[in-house]
Design a protein around this motif. Structure first.
Motif, mmCIF file in Angstrom:
data_model
loop_
_atom_site.group_PDB
_atom_site.id
_atom_site.type_symbol
_atom_site.label_atom_id
_atom_site.label_comp_id
_atom_site.label_asym_id
_atom_site.label_seq_id
_atom_site.Cartn_x
_atom_site.Cartn_y
_atom_site.Cartn_z
ATOM 1 N N PHE A 43 0.833 -1.207 0.000
ATOM 2 C CA PHE A 43 0.000 0.000 0.000
ATOM 3 C C PHE A 43 0.872 1.264 0.000
ATOM 4 O O PHE A 43 0.611 2.221 -0.744
ATOM 5 C CB PHE A 43 -0.917 -0.023 1.223
ATOM 6 N N LEU A 44 1.916 1.272 0.830
ATOM 7 C CA LEU A 44 2.806 2.436 0.891
ATOM 8 C C LEU A 44 3.562 2.623 -0.429
ATOM 9 O O LEU A 44 3.805 3.760 -0.853
ATOM 10 C CB LEU A 44 3.798 2.287 2.044
ATOM 11 N N THR A 45 3.910 1.523 -1.082
ATOM 12 C CA THR A 45 4.599 1.630 -2.378
ATOM 13 C C THR A 45 3.717 2.338 -3.393
ATOM 14 O O THR A 45 4.168 3.221 -4.142
ATOM 15 C CB THR A 45 4.981 0.229 -2.883
ATOM 16 N N GLN A 46 2.430 1.956 -3.423
ATOM 17 C CA GLN A 46 1.495 2.602 -4.340
ATOM 18 C C GLN A 46 1.258 4.063 -3.948
ATOM 19 O O GLN A 46 1.219 4.955 -4.810
ATOM 20 C CB GLN A 46 0.165 1.825 -4.337
ATOM 21 N N LEU A 47 1.108 4.339 -2.656
ATOM 22 C CA LEU A 47 0.860 5.715 -2.189
ATOM 23 C C LEU A 47 2.066 6.621 -2.492
ATOM 24 O O LEU A 47 1.893 7.785 -2.893
ATOM 25 C CB LEU A 47 0.579 5.704 -0.687
ATOM 26 N N GLU A 48 3.260 6.097 -2.343
ATOM 27 C CA GLU A 48 4.458 6.887 -2.653
ATOM 28 C C GLU A 48 4.501 7.241 -4.136
ATOM 29 O O GLU A 48 4.900 8.355 -4.496
ATOM 30 C CB GLU A 48 5.716 6.105 -2.267
ATOM 31 N N ARG A 49 4.095 6.322 -4.981
ATOM 32 C CA ARG A 49 4.065 6.630 -6.416
ATOM 33 C C ARG A 49 3.075 7.753 -6.706
ATOM 34 O O ARG A 49 3.372 8.675 -7.488
ATOM 35 C CB ARG A 49 3.690 5.387 -7.210
ATOM 36 N N GLN A 50 1.928 7.711 -6.064
ATOM 37 C CA GLN A 50 0.920 8.741 -6.293
ATOM 38 C C GLN A 50 1.357 10.105 -5.767
ATOM 39 O O GLN A 50 0.936 11.146 -6.290
ATOM 40 C CB GLN A 50 -0.401 8.329 -5.637
ATOM 41 N N LYS A 51 2.195 10.108 -4.746
ATOM 42 C CA LYS A 51 2.645 11.369 -4.144
ATOM 43 C C LYS A 51 4.002 11.821 -4.675
ATOM 44 O O LYS A 51 4.528 12.838 -4.219
ATOM 45 C CB LYS A 51 2.721 11.211 -2.618
ATOM 46 N N GLY A 52 4.566 11.105 -5.613
ATOM 47 C CA GLY A 52 5.795 11.553 -6.241
ATOM 48 C C GLY A 52 7.063 11.259 -5.473
ATOM 49 O O GLY A 52 8.083 11.922 -5.681
ATOM 50 N N VAL A 53 7.051 10.252 -4.573
ATOM 51 C CA VAL A 53 8.254 9.884 -3.829
ATOM 52 C C VAL A 53 9.092 8.948 -4.686
ATOM 53 O O VAL A 53 8.664 7.843 -5.008
ATOM 54 C CB VAL A 53 7.888 9.218 -2.483
ATOM 55 N N GLN A 54 10.283 9.383 -5.024
ATOM 56 C CA GLN A 54 11.116 8.594 -5.923
ATOM 57 C C GLN A 54 11.922 7.524 -5.197
ATOM 58 O O GLN A 54 12.302 6.523 -5.801
ATOM 59 C CB GLN A 54 12.072 9.511 -6.692
ATOM 60 N N SER A 55 12.240 7.759 -3.921
ATOM 61 C CA SER A 55 12.999 6.779 -3.146
ATOM 62 C C SER A 55 12.505 6.837 -1.704
ATOM 63 O O SER A 55 12.468 7.905 -1.101
ATOM 64 C CB SER A 55 14.496 7.080 -3.219
ATOM 65 N N SER A 56 12.143 5.690 -1.173
ATOM 66 C CA SER A 56 11.527 5.633 0.154
ATOM 67 C C SER A 56 12.528 5.189 1.199
ATOM 68 O O SER A 56 13.078 4.076 1.118
ATOM 69 C CB SER A 56 10.330 4.680 0.128
ATOM 70 N N GLY A 57 12.769 6.029 2.180
ATOM 71 C CA GLY A 57 13.635 5.661 3.287
ATOM 72 C C GLY A 57 12.963 4.715 4.253
ATOM 73 O O GLY A 57 13.592 3.786 4.775
ATOM 74 N N VAL A 58 11.674 4.920 4.483
ATOM 75 C CA VAL A 58 10.934 4.069 5.419
ATOM 76 C C VAL A 58 10.918 2.626 4.932
ATOM 77 O O VAL A 58 11.224 1.684 5.686
ATOM 78 C CB VAL A 58 9.502 4.607 5.603
ATOM 79 N N LEU A 59 10.567 2.411 3.669
ATOM 80 C CA LEU A 59 10.507 1.051 3.141
ATOM 81 C C LEU A 59 11.893 0.437 3.008
ATOM 82 O O LEU A 59 12.053 -0.777 3.175
ATOM 83 C CB LEU A 59 9.797 1.049 1.790
#
Length: 1503
Positions: free
Chosen positions: A123-139
């Motif tokens: 879910f967070l992977t999809q939400l990050e894509r929608q919000k424009g996060v290119q690299s996730s530190g949390v994940l």
């Protein structure tokens, strides 16, 4: 004790505590239950705890969405596979239970938890894509923890497989799960593509941070590309990235301006019944009053001084800044708190490590575990600390942008009174020095509250180690704390004094550089240098005292040593059974080192707070200065109606002066100007003519009545304001080019002949303040600017006073007059040119601020009032000295007065670029020069030479002594800790305590002495370098000042000198301290574990490589940043001088945009430097942590050979090496970055200098001047401005110098005073070649009254007699002769009356008369008048001419004039044309020849 959900699958027995004991004390093996629950659930717990906060962050993260890339699809596919794998594991376990297999609850609970968590991760992977996060530190962290936990599980499965335990499904599932998580972890290191509508896509050079991965961001490796480029070749401005939007002025300043304006509105509404409503239109801000101000409130605002602010103002500014940057700062603070958690974890692990070293039976894996744990905790500490520093520095960059933008916007709305309360120099200090103090506070502020907490935690840990003896440490600390605060408070007082003197110096240096030509003409360089050096001496005195206190409080380690000494002494001497072993001694020292850091950080923080408070007060006071209030109706429409209406016979306007008093300018003003009319305003000097126009512009404040201006306004000031830009840009002034209209304007303003002489025509650059063009050219460019605007109303403040008769007639006919370009416009013309009055529609005669008469020319003559008396008295005076002119009286008056079309023309400087076509044709001002590569070694030697060789040797000796004492003290403590324990006691305790104390005292004394020596040596160097800089610039020729912007010079004297004053000595002290500490630590580690050389040498080489890799780029970034700073200061100075013109044309928004661009360019250069520091710090600390790791590992390997004391000695010092190596390299880098300031200061030592020649006493005696084949050119490769001049001027002879614009008249005076050296030939005075005369002697023996009347900020007496060589009686006599005595007597402080910068609180005419009074005081044998009466009325002109003939009858007088009547009574007249002698004879003979002089007289209406 057991886990309820865990049972052995085979025995159904709960887990026993003995299993844990066996794991910890014998073999490293986790029970299966622990692995299936705690280990497996740690990643899940992390993700669920972080999820709410991360979700809120993503909701506010609006950078667009990312289209489905291959990377995203891979993440989603792997996520779904992992989810299915977890749930299949759950269903298989439930099936096994259903089949009768006994399984513990953990077997189906763990897969369920993992599966649900996997759903959350998807879910967070999809939400990050929608919000424009290119690299996730949390994940990324989640996948890392998941992989580590899976490794533990896989290890267990492998052990089971080796024991032939059959469980194929769970084995395959574990291996598959671990592999897929590893793949997820690997692809998480990559970044996705930019968001769909991101600016990064369209930006040609975006900042790589935006597209960097999480790991790259936290380690700052995304910066490595720029470092590599800078290492390969010197960086240029084009190599740097674009500024990110969140750091731009557009984003930051607008928000701060809104917040501050809201506060100002609330504040003013509480103070007075004043409604402040503002609206934006073309970028301007208009203020309207509902009710009049009360006089006392007005006076209070007028007398408000910049350096005496109210606390409420600074608090309000602080609230505004907090509302903008507070949230981001709190995130940084959270990072620092987490960093401190790891900071205190390291000593606890170190204590456990020493327990392991003491216990010879402990398994080695525990030692390796502790070593790895210390390394891991230190790395986490590094990451969080560097993130905190990065956050603070980014806030600092944004704060600088915000404050600079707000200060600039304030300049554009400051009232007349506020302008007199401050200067350009003070404003430059606000945006350079004061902003830097606020930036420093951001870093140090948390130390104010966090340092005490650190100190408390240290004392708690010390209590755990040493028991009640730790209370003595508390007692010593709190006994020394009041002394610390007392000294800090005293230092803050010195800091206030230091900043005050710095402001005074900046104010004076700005005045000197702005009017350097006048200073050189009067040979006042030495006098003004002494004034600057006097202020500088007081400034350095305050700095020296502050630094001595700094050395005693911050740098001296006496307090931490006292704590250790008293604590160890009490612990061992009070009870003999107390044994000081290695664990207690060196863990205590580690804690005391933390205590020392906190103890040292606290004064830094307090000092930063004090300095920032002073700076914040100064900023708040400036921002709270009175703003311009447009107290009249002004509507921008096509009409051109102007009206003054006053219902009562009281003043309709007032203006404030710097003393705080109010001076009424007008009374009983009732005036209306209809559309299309030409109104002339006449009157004597000081009558209020210019003030009338200022009132229409809203520059003066109305008390009562009504002022209405309907239509757009164009304004031509009496002193033309010219930008440092091309002629074309000065005329267009932001408008679009209309070739047809532009050419008509150029022709009408008589600029075509001038443009033909310029190297690049209209595109030729004009220097700052129009330094390279004549006064007439400046005035015509200013007039052309106004005409080009096509405004409805034109306010013209005596524009014809600076042009000759022919040009003046052309301008009046083509522009101002009834048939000119402005014939259909409303024109208000202030003038002293009476000959044009018959052609105007109406005339207003002002007397002492009141309208004496008003009407057309014939009406005023028929009234036979003030105007007619003035004309006839002038006519009578002219008849006594001019030729008899035939005709009727009225025509006689008109013809006679035609000569008052004035020209104040310096020669056309002919600043030609090389004739070869190039992009620099027409360019005058040289940009900032930036050096390339590493700073030359000679610069360091120059700085050390300035300090002095004895001081340098003394510093090295003291550092060596104190570091030797430190090594001996640590080695003595290790031996003390290794003393054998007999019957529970140690022997020779008193001796151990005594020697330990003596060594500590020696170290403290050496440390204090070395620190004080470095700081005082820095003060000595700063004083010498400042003096050299001042002397080098003062001795530079005028060509240097024409080609160098004031911003460049102010930059050297503000920012660069501030770095030399404070930064370099502090960093040099740090570098030497860390260098000697490093040598001590290397000696300790190598002596304890010689094998450590294997790791230390490569790591040290790597350190050196990092530094070498970094410094070249860092230095170049520093140079680029410094070079981009000067245009900001130049633009601020230019705007401050021309704010009235900018407001009149409503060009505020355009100038704000220009300033924002300059600030953004500076921040574009500054931001990479911020990142470079963090890149260096993070990577160096990782290497330092590696040294700690290797030191600990080698200690474990050599456990049997090392005593606990020596091992503790080595490891405790190794723990310090991380910070020491890091700070040493950073200190060295800071020195190299800031020694660029020395390089830039020394840069002017190689520029050309004026020649100093021999001195002649008692010279000249006669005043005889001879020109022998004299030629002059302003710069090499330019045409000659004077060609083969050969004349002889007898002593006491009166010579008139005439000629058209550009003939070379003022150039003759320039050559006589040697502002430019001769190209050929020579000039002799009384038989002595002036090239052999010292410049100071030459210029003191010749008096010149220049065309531009210049006054300096200071008393009237100082302006008349800067050298303080004349008594008051002489000064009053000079004032009486110039008819200024009564005026000065009526001033509040008479001769001590304070003139504002540029003498803005006096009229132009009054300033011209004061310049004449200067000449009367000097009484030299040679007097040069360069249009000395251009700015006075005709009556005063006649008086001055008469006074010159009587007072200077024994002097040789050279009069440069276009007023032909003023030179008709001269003995001879020199007529110049194109730099050559056209005619030279008596006036009678020249008139008889009917040559060029005759034509000039004819054009003036005298024939």
């Amino acid at each position: 004790a057991y886990w309820p959900i865990c049972c052995s699958a085979s025995t159904r027995q709960p887990m026993r505590r003995s299993d844990w004991n066996q794991t910890w004390f014998i073999d490293l093996h986790f029970p299966q239950c622990f692995q299936d629950t705690v280990v497996a659930w740690i990643p899940c717990a992390f993700l669920w705890v972080v999820f709410p906060f991360y979700y809120l962050y993503l909701k506010h993260h609006k950078k667009g969405y990312i289209r489905m890339s291959h990377l995203f699809k891979a993440k989603m596919v792997l996520g779904f596979i992992l989810m299915l794998l977890c749930f299949s594991n759950l269903f298989f376990t439930l099936w096994e239970i259903n089949q009768g297999t006994l399984r513990a609850p953990a077997f189906f609970i763990s897969p369920a938890v993992l599966g649900i968590t996997m759903m959350l991760a998807v879910f967070l992977t999809q939400l990050e894509r929608q919000k424009g996060v290119q690299s996730s530190g949390v994940l990324l962290i989640y996948w890392l923890l998941s992989f580590l936990s899976s490794i533990v599980t896989v290890n267990l499965k492998i052990q089971h497989a080796m024991k032939l335990v059959s469980d194929p499904f769970h084995h395959i599932a574990s291996y598959t799960y671990s592999t897929l998580v590893l793949v997820e972890l690997v692809i998480s290191f990559f970044t996705d593509q930019p968001p769909f509508f991101s600016k990064i896509v369209s930006d040609s050079n975006p900042c790589p941070e935006a597209s960097a991965s999480f790991v790259s961001r936290i380690t700052y490796w995304w910066f490595s590309g720029l470092l590599w480029k800078g290492y390969q070749q010197p960086l240029e401005a084009e190599d740097l990235w674009s500024l990110m939007k969140e750091n731009s002025s557009e984003e930051i300043v607008s928000q701060l301006e809104r917040e501050w304006k809201m506060y100002c509105g609330r504040h003013l509404s509480r103070l007075q019944p004043f409604s402040l409503c503002f609206f934006r239109k073309t970028g301007s801000i208009t203020f309207e009053k509902d009710q009049q101000r009360e006089a006392d409130l007005t006076e209070a605002r007028e007398t408000q001084v910049l350096l005496e602010p109210e606390d409420c103002q600074s608090k309000s500014l602080l609230k505004v800044l907090w509302s903008m940057f507070g949230t981001y700062f709190l995130f940084g603070t959270l990072s620092l708190v987490i960093c401190d958690v790891f900071l205190f974890s390291v000593p606890k692990v170190f204590s456990l490590f020493l327990e392991f070293m003491k216990d010879q039976e402990s398994p080695n894996w525990k030692g390796y575990f502790y070593a790895g744990l210390m390394f891991f905790l230190a790395c986490l500490q590094t990451l969080f600390e560097q993130w905190y520093m990065y956050t603070c520095l980014v806030i600092g960059v944004r704060l600088k942008t915000a404050v600079t933008g707000l200060v600039y916007r304030k300049i554009l709305v400051m009232s007349n009174a506020a302008r007199k309360a401050t200067t350009v120099g003070e404003i430059v200090n606000l945006v350079s020095v004061d902003v830097q103090k606020l930036m420093d506070l951001i870093i140090y502020f948390n130390g104010i509250w966090l340092a005490p907490i650190r100190i408390i935690i240290c004392f708690v840990f010390l209590w755990q180690l040493l028991g009640p003896s730790a209370l003595t440490a508390v007692a010593v600390f709190f006994l020394l704390l009041p002394l610390n605060f007392a000294i800090t408070k005293k230092r803050s007082q010195f800091q206030v004094s230091f900043m005050q003197h710095k402001d005074d110096r900046a104010k004076l240096t700005n005045a000197i550089f702005s009017d350097i030509k006048v200073i050189k003409l009067y040979a006042w360089e030495k006098a003004f240098m002494e004034k600057v050096l006097g202020i500088r001496k007081q400034e350095l005195q305050a700095l020296k005292r502050s630094q001595l206190l700094f050395a005693s409080v911050v740098c001296c380690p006496f307090a931490p040593f006292q704590i250790a000494l008293v604590m160890f002494a009490v612990y061992t001497l009070v009870d003999e059974t107390h044994v000081l072993d290695a664990q207690k001694a060196f863990v205590s020292l580690t804690l005391i080192n933390i205590l020392n850091t906190a103890h040292s950080f606290l004064p830094f923080s307090i000092n930063a707070l004090v300095q920032a408070k002073v700076s914040l007060n100064r900023l708040a006071a400036f921002l709270s200065l009175e703003e311009q209030t447009f107290s009249f109706s002004r509507r921008d429409m096509s009409q051109g109606l102007v009206s003054f209406l006053c219902n009562h016979s009281i003043s309709a306007a007032l203006i404030a002066v710097t003393s705080g008093a109010t001076v009424l300018c007008f009374g009983r003003i009732n005036l209306s100007v209809l559309e299309g009319n030409l109104l002339a305003v006449v009157g004597q000097v000081g009558a209020g003519k210019s003030s009338l126009l200022a009132t229409l512009l809203g520059e003066l404040q109305k008390l009562e009545g009504h002022v209405s201006v309907k239509g757009t306004v164009a304004y031509v000031p009496q002193q033309a304001w010219i930008q440092n830009a091309s002629v074309e840009d000065n005329i267009l002034f932001g408008k679009e080019m209309d070739d047809s209209w532009y050419n008509r304007v150029i022709h009408a303003c008589a600029l075509h002949p001038d443009l033909e002489t310029f190297p690049a025509g209209s595109r030729s650059e004009i220097g700052e303040k129009g330094i390279n063009i004549s006064g007439g050219q400046k005035q015509r460019v200013g007039l052309a600017r106004a005409v080009y605007q096509k405004a409805a109303i034109y306010l013209l403040d005596d524009p014809l006073s600076a042009v000759d008769a022919q040009v003046g007639q052309h301008i009046f006919e083509q522009v101002i007059g009834p048939n000119g370009l402005l014939k259909e416009k409303t024109r208000i013309l202030v003038t002293h040119t009476i000959s044009i009055l018959p052609y105007v529609d109406n005339i207003v005669v002002l007397v002492d601020g009141e309208i004496s008469e008003m009407g057309c020319y014939q009406e005023l003559l028929q009234k036979n009032g003030v105007f007619a008396d003035f004309l006839y008295s002038y006519s009578s005076a002219q008849e006594e000295e001019a030729y008899d002119l035939p005709g009727n009286p009225h025509m006689q008056i008109i013809c006679t007065l035609l000569n008052h079309l004035l020209l104040i023309v310096h020669s056309i400087r002919q600043d030609r670029a090389p004739t070869a076509a190039s992009k620099d044709v027409g360019r005058l001002i040289e940009g900032e020069k930036t050096q390339h590569g590493r700073v030359n070694t000679s610069i360091y030697l120059d700085y050390l030479k300035a300090m002095g060789s004895p001081v340098c040797l003394y510093i090295i000796l003291l550092f060596t002594c104190q570091q030797t004492a430190s090594f001996c003290r640590g080695y003595w403590l290790s031996k003390w800790a290794d003393d054998p324990v007999n019957n529970g006691t140690q022997k020779h305790t008193e001796l151990r305590v005594g020697v330990f104390g003596v060594l500590g005292v020696i170290q403290a004394i050496g440390k204090f002495g070395s620190t004080a020596a470095v700081l005082l040596g820095g003060t000595i160097a700063s004083r010498k370098l400042f003096r050299q800089l001042l002397e080098n610039i003062a001795r530079s020729p005028m060509m240097f000042f024409e080609q160098t912007s004031i911003g460049n010079l102010l930059n050297r004297f503000s920012k660069e000198m501030d770095a030399i004053d404070s930064v370099i000595p502090d960093k040099l002290k740090s570098l030497l301290g860390f260098l000697f500490n490093l040598l001590e630590i290397y000696i300790v580690i190598v002596l304890a574990t010689p094998i450590a050389v294997v790791a230390i040498v490569p790591l040290t080489v790597l350190y050196a490589a990092f530094q070498n890799f970094y410094v070249a780029t860092s230095c170049q970034l520093r140079r680029l940043e410094a070079a981009s700073r000067s245009p900001i200061y130049s633009h601020i100075s230019e705007t401050f001088q021309g704010s009235g013109v900018i407001r009149a044309y409503k060009a505020q928004q355009r100038f704000i945009s220009q300033n924002d661009f300059r600030v953004d360019e500076n921040q574009r250069m500054c931001f990479p430097g911020v990142v470079a520091d963090r890149w260096l710090a993070a990577n160096l600390e990782f290497l330092g942590n590696s040294i700690v790791l290797f030191a600990a590992l080698f200690a474990v390997i050599n456990k049997k050979q090392l005593t606990p004391g020596i091992a503790a000695f080595s490891i405790s010092y190794a723990l310090q090496i991380t910070g020491i190596l890091n700070w040493m390299v950073r200190s060295w880098t800071e020195i190299e970055n800031n020694v660029v300031s020395v390089e830039r200061v020394k840069e002017y030592s190689t520029t050309p200098k004026e020649v100093a020649n021999q001195i002649f006493q008692a010279w000249p005696t006669e005043g005889r001047i001879e020109f022998r084949n004299y030629s002059l050119q302003y710069r090499p490769n330019l045409e000659l401005a004077l060609k083969n001049i050969t004349i002889t001027i007898r002593g006491q002879e009166k010579i008139g110098i005439a000629g058209r614009t550009g003939a070379g008249k003022s150039t003759l005076a320039v050559g006589l005073l040697r502002l430019v050296e001769a190209a050929e030939g020579e000039i002799s005075i009384d038989g002595i070649n002036i090239a052999h005369i010292g410049l100071h002697d030459l210029r003191t023996k010749i008096t010149i009254i220049p065309q531009d009347p210049i006054l300096f900020s200071g008393s009237l007496r100082m302006n008349l007699d800067p050298l303080n060589t004349y008594c008051d009686a002489d000064i009053w006599t000079a004032l009486e002769l110039t008819q200024l005595k009564n005026f000065v007597l009526n001033l509040p402080d008479q001769l001590n009356y304070e003139c504002s910068e540029q003498g803005e609180n006096l009229s132009i005419g009054q300033k011209q008369l004061l310049c004449l009074a200067r000449a009367l005081l000097r009484k030299t044998k040679i007097l040069v008048l360069d249009e000395a009466t251009a700015s006075v009325d005709v009556e005063m002109d006649l008086h001055i001419q008469s006074m010159i003939r009587t007072q200077f009858k024994e002097c040789t007088v050279l009069t440069i004039a276009h007023r032909v009547n003023t030179i008709l009574d001269c003995n001879r007249i020199l007529v110049l044309e194109n730099g050559q002698i056209a005619e030279f004879d008596t006036p009678e003979k020249l008139m008889a020849q009917k040559g060029l002089f005759y034509r000039l007289v004819e054009e003036s209406g005298l024939v």
